[in-house]
Design a protein around this motif. Structure first.
Motif, PDB file in Angstrom:
ATOM      1  N   PRO A  42      30.640 -44.955  38.233  1.00 50.16           N
ATOM      2  CA  PRO A  42      30.084 -43.645  37.562  1.00 50.16           C
ATOM      3  C   PRO A  42      29.441 -42.551  38.467  1.00 50.16           C
ATOM      4  CG  PRO A  42      29.689 -45.509  36.164  1.00 50.16           C
ATOM      5  CD  PRO A  42      30.291 -46.054  37.350  1.00 50.16           C
ATOM      6  N   ASP A  43      28.983 -43.112  39.326  1.00 50.14           N
ATOM      7  CA  ASP A  43      28.301 -42.166  40.465  1.00 50.14           C
ATOM      8  C   ASP A  43      29.364 -41.421  41.460  1.00 50.14           C
ATOM      9  OD1 ASP A  43      28.886 -44.407  42.040  1.00 50.14           O
ATOM     10  OD2 ASP A  43      27.052 -44.766  42.847  1.00 50.14           O
ATOM     11  N   GLN A  44      30.736 -41.950  41.149  1.00 53.43           N
ATOM     12  CA  GLN A  44      31.666 -41.310  41.943  1.00 53.43           C
ATOM     13  C   GLN A  44      32.292 -40.145  41.139  1.00 53.43           C
ATOM     14  OE1 GLN A  44      34.054 -44.863  42.557  1.00 53.43           O
ATOM     15  NE2 GLN A  44      33.856 -44.263  44.774  1.00 53.43           N
ATOM     16  N   ILE A  45      31.841 -39.828  39.829  1.00 51.19           N
ATOM     17  CA  ILE A  45      32.419 -38.612  39.191  1.00 51.19           C
ATOM     18  C   ILE A  45      31.719 -37.436  39.849  1.00 51.19           C
ATOM     19  CG2 ILE A  45      32.494 -37.620  36.742  1.00 51.19           C
ATOM     20  CD1 ILE A  45      34.296 -40.291  37.171  1.00 51.19           C
ATOM     21  N   ASP A  46      32.598 -36.284  40.236  1.00 51.92           N
ATOM     22  CA  ASP A  46      32.138 -35.051  40.808  1.00 51.92           C
ATOM     23  C   ASP A  46      31.959 -34.068  39.851  1.00 51.92           C
ATOM     24  OD1 ASP A  46      32.313 -36.113  43.652  1.00 51.92           O
ATOM     25  OD2 ASP A  46      34.510 -36.376  42.941  1.00 51.92           O
ATOM     26  N   LEU A  47      32.732 -34.266  38.475  1.00 46.94           N
ATOM     27  CA  LEU A  47      32.433 -33.138  37.232  1.00 46.94           C
ATOM     28  C   LEU A  47      32.849 -33.789  36.108  1.00 46.94           C
ATOM     29  CD1 LEU A  47      32.136 -30.156  36.697  1.00 46.94           C
ATOM     30  CD2 LEU A  47      34.754 -30.072  36.836  1.00 46.94           C
ATOM     31  N   LEU A  48      32.179 -33.729  35.038  1.00 46.17           N
ATOM     32  CA  LEU A  48      32.103 -34.109  33.543  1.00 46.17           C
ATOM     33  C   LEU A  48      32.726 -32.876  32.953  1.00 46.17           C
ATOM     34  CD1 LEU A  48      32.055 -35.873  31.488  1.00 46.17           C
ATOM     35  CD2 LEU A  48      29.689 -35.517  31.051  1.00 46.17           C
ATOM     36  N   ILE A  49      33.688 -32.989  32.495  1.00 45.88           N
ATOM     37  CA  ILE A  49      34.332 -31.766  31.444  1.00 45.88           C
ATOM     38  C   ILE A  49      34.264 -32.353  30.215  1.00 45.88           C
ATOM     39  CG2 ILE A  49      36.451 -30.283  30.786  1.00 45.88           C
ATOM     40  CD1 ILE A  49      37.330 -30.565  33.434  1.00 45.88           C
ATOM     41  N   MET A  50      33.570 -31.285  29.107  1.00 44.41           N
ATOM     42  CA  MET A  50      33.398 -31.870  27.758  1.00 44.41           C
ATOM     43  C   MET A  50      34.505 -30.689  26.956  1.00 44.41           C
ATOM     44  SD  MET A  50      31.365 -34.274  27.591  1.00 44.41           S
ATOM     45  CE  MET A  50      31.538 -34.245  25.587  1.00 44.41           C
ATOM     46  N   THR A  51      35.589 -31.227  26.424  1.00 41.50           N
ATOM     47  CA  THR A  51      36.530 -30.447  25.919  1.00 41.50           C
ATOM     48  C   THR A  51      35.718 -29.800  24.551  1.00 41.50           C
ATOM     49  OG1 THR A  51      37.358 -32.048  24.331  1.00 41.50           O
ATOM     50  CG2 THR A  51      38.359 -31.670  26.522  1.00 41.50           C
ATOM     51  N   HIS A  52      34.728 -30.547  23.962  1.00 41.28           N
ATOM     52  CA  HIS A  52      33.799 -30.170  22.805  1.00 41.28           C
ATOM     53  C   HIS A  52      32.958 -31.046  22.622  1.00 41.28           C
ATOM     54  CE1 HIS A  52      36.814 -32.397  20.731  1.00 41.28           C
ATOM     55  NE2 HIS A  52      36.493 -32.334  19.596  1.00 41.28           N
ATOM     56  N   THR A  53      31.984 -31.013  21.458  1.00 40.00           N
ATOM     57  CA  THR A  53      30.956 -31.970  21.588  1.00 40.00           C
ATOM     58  C   THR A  53      30.762 -32.537  20.192  1.00 40.00           C
ATOM     59  OG1 THR A  53      29.282 -30.164  20.813  1.00 40.00           O
ATOM     60  CG2 THR A  53      29.570 -30.561  22.994  1.00 40.00           C
ATOM     61  N   HIS A  54      31.957 -32.956  19.523  1.00 37.14           N
ATOM     62  CA  HIS A  54      32.101 -33.766  18.269  1.00 37.14           C
ATOM     63  C   HIS A  54      31.618 -35.370  18.779  1.00 37.14           C
ATOM     64  CE1 HIS A  54      34.344 -30.911  15.727  1.00 37.14           C
ATOM     65  NE2 HIS A  54      33.219 -30.839  15.438  1.00 37.14           N
ATOM     66  N   ILE A  55      31.268 -35.857  17.943  1.00 28.97           N
ATOM     67  CA  ILE A  55      30.546 -37.523  18.123  1.00 28.97           C
ATOM     68  C   ILE A  55      31.431 -38.126  18.955  1.00 28.97           C
ATOM     69  CG2 ILE A  55      31.459 -38.175  15.874  1.00 28.97           C
ATOM     70  CD1 ILE A  55      29.010 -39.952  15.606  1.00 28.97           C
ATOM     71  N   ASP A  56      33.043 -38.058  18.700  1.00 29.88           N
ATOM     72  CA  ASP A  56      33.951 -39.093  19.180  1.00 29.88           C
ATOM     73  C   ASP A  56      34.193 -38.621  20.726  1.00 29.88           C
ATOM     74  OD1 ASP A  56      35.234 -37.077  17.898  1.00 29.88           O
ATOM     75  OD2 ASP A  56      36.950 -37.921  18.056  1.00 29.88           O
ATOM     76  N   HIS A  57      33.655 -37.526  21.389  1.00 30.35           N
ATOM     77  CA  HIS A  57      33.821 -36.989  22.597  1.00 30.35           C
ATOM     78  C   HIS A  57      32.491 -36.870  23.590  1.00 30.35           C
ATOM     79  CE1 HIS A  57      37.902 -35.579  21.756  1.00 30.35           C
ATOM     80  NE2 HIS A  57      37.404 -35.644  20.350  1.00 30.35           N
ATOM     81  N   VAL A  58      31.335 -36.827  22.768  1.00 30.42           N
ATOM     82  CA  VAL A  58      30.290 -36.358  23.354  1.00 30.42           C
ATOM     83  C   VAL A  58      29.164 -37.615  23.596  1.00 30.42           C
ATOM     84  CG1 VAL A  58      28.725 -35.830  21.116  1.00 30.42           C
ATOM     85  CG2 VAL A  58      28.498 -34.433  23.365  1.00 30.42           C
ATOM     86  N   GLY A  59      29.518 -38.654  23.111  1.00 31.74           N
ATOM     87  CA  GLY A  59      28.592 -39.911  23.061  1.00 31.74           C
ATOM     88  C   GLY A  59      27.851 -40.233  24.511  1.00 31.74           C
ATOM     89  N   GLY A  60      28.520 -40.113  25.596  1.00 31.10           N
ATOM     90  CA  GLY A  60      28.177 -40.434  26.910  1.00 31.10           C
ATOM     91  C   GLY A  60      27.551 -39.157  27.920  1.00 31.10           C
ATOM     92  N   LEU A  61      27.529 -38.125  27.242  1.00 32.36           N
ATOM     93  CA  LEU A  61      26.999 -36.770  27.604  1.00 32.36           C
ATOM     94  C   LEU A  61      25.934 -36.919  28.694  1.00 32.36           C
ATOM     95  CD1 LEU A  61      27.224 -33.641  27.769  1.00 32.36           C
ATOM     96  CD2 LEU A  61      25.530 -33.545  26.187  1.00 32.36           C
ATOM     97  N   ALA A  62      24.985 -37.824  28.363  1.00 33.40           N
ATOM     98  CA  ALA A  62      23.867 -37.702  29.137  1.00 33.40           C
ATOM     99  C   ALA A  62      23.860 -38.973  30.166  1.00 33.40           C
ATOM    100  CB  ALA A  62      22.537 -38.035  28.612  1.00 33.40           C
ATOM    101  N   ASP A  63      24.909 -39.538  30.305  1.00 30.73           N
ATOM    102  CA  ASP A  63      25.262 -40.856  31.234  1.00 30.73           C
ATOM    103  C   ASP A  63      25.552 -40.662  32.756  1.00 30.73           C
ATOM    104  OD1 ASP A  63      24.476 -41.981  29.036  1.00 30.73           O
ATOM    105  OD2 ASP A  63      26.739 -42.903  28.459  1.00 30.73           O
ATOM    106  N   PHE A  64      25.754 -39.438  33.196  1.00 35.16           N
ATOM    107  CA  PHE A  64      26.111 -39.167  34.367  1.00 35.16           C
ATOM    108  C   PHE A  64      24.844 -38.058  34.948  1.00 35.16           C
ATOM    109  CE2 PHE A  64      29.423 -40.422  31.956  1.00 35.16           C
ATOM    110  CZ  PHE A  64      30.216 -41.120  32.708  1.00 35.16           C
TER     111      PHE A  64
END
Length: 252
Positions: free
Chosen positions: A95-117
């Motif tokens: 996880p600490d190697q992720i340089d960018l998190l792209i959120m296509t949108h914020t519905h429940i099945d996409h946004v669950g780990g929004l705060a995890d990085f």
């Protein structure tokens, strides 16, 4: 705003991440919950979407009750192995190697780990980030926006040499899609929920946040795919999901 060319390397790998299975009550469709890992020849790593909240991997029934998800459908499969960290590990990525998190949108099945990085900037449409809270699910909005460096999308732009971000509202206010040009696989269009499955085009995107915008965005994406000869990966296509290569396999 997001600077064009933020990603310096050429995209070399596209990994499909398996965030679980869901069944829709109304029609019985069983759909995969997907995310993506994009890797460049400079070693840059981009995570696209994060699946359901981690609480679903602990107790599906309890989490579904909390979110009143049972009125719509049921999570059939979601364990610790379907969470972002475990899926990334299959590709040899931490996880600490992720340089960018792209959120296509914020519905429940996409946004669950929004705060995890916590150390990773988030690329998201301005129209989505301007909402008081992430969309989540049918008026329930238990999540807050984490304190992050947000890169806000207001129009199409080139994120990298062979990676384009497309603003395609309709399914959600700030729906995004991605076009990649891979060395071997060629152009690949990740439409996310802008087109969940091919039949949505004929169904006129019934039930979308804004059906007129969804129709326009869907037509634009289909035309772009035809013009570029691109392979489309749909957001939740029951027929396509089992055929997709899943990490650690990838499209090159």
């Amino acid at each position: 705003m997001v600077p064009s060319g933020f990603i310096k390397g050429q995209v070399q790998q596209l990994h499909v991440l398996d965030f679980g299975l869901f069944q829709v009550h109304a029609n019985g469709r069983i759909i995969g919950i997907c995310g993506f890992l994009i890797v460049t020849d400079e070693g840059e790593r981009i995570l696209v979407d994060t699946g359901f909240p981690a609480k679903y991997a602990k107790n599906i029934e309890r989490a579904s009750t909390q979110d009143s998800l049972g009125d719509f459908g049921v999570v059939l499969e979601l364990t610790q192995t379907n969470l972002p960290a475990a899926q990334l590990a299959k590709s040899g990525t931490r996880p600490d190697q992720i340089d960018l998190l792209i959120m296509t949108h914020t519905h429940i099945d996409h946004v669950g780990g929004l705060a995890d990085f916590p150390d990773t900037p988030i690329l998201i449409a301005k129209a989505e980030r301007d909402l008081p809270k992430p969309l989540y699910w049918r008026g329930a909005q238990p999540m807050d926006w984490p304190d992050r460096d947000y890169m806000l999308v207001t129009e199409d732009f080139d994120l990298g040499p062979n990676l384009k971000v497309l603003l395609v509202p309709g399914h959600a206010p700030g729906q995004l899609a991605l076009m990649l040009d891979l060395p071997e696989s060629g152009p690949m269009l990740l439409v996310s929920d802008a087109i969940s499955r091919p039949a949505e085009v004929d169904e006129k995107f019934e039930g979308s946040w804004d059906e007129a915008q969804a129709i326009a965005s869907g037509a634009r994406l289909m035309a772009l795919a035809k013009d570029r000869g691109a392979t489309i990966i749909y957001g939740h296509c029951p027929e396509q999901w089992p055929t997709l290569r899943k990490t650690p396999e990838y499209y090159a």
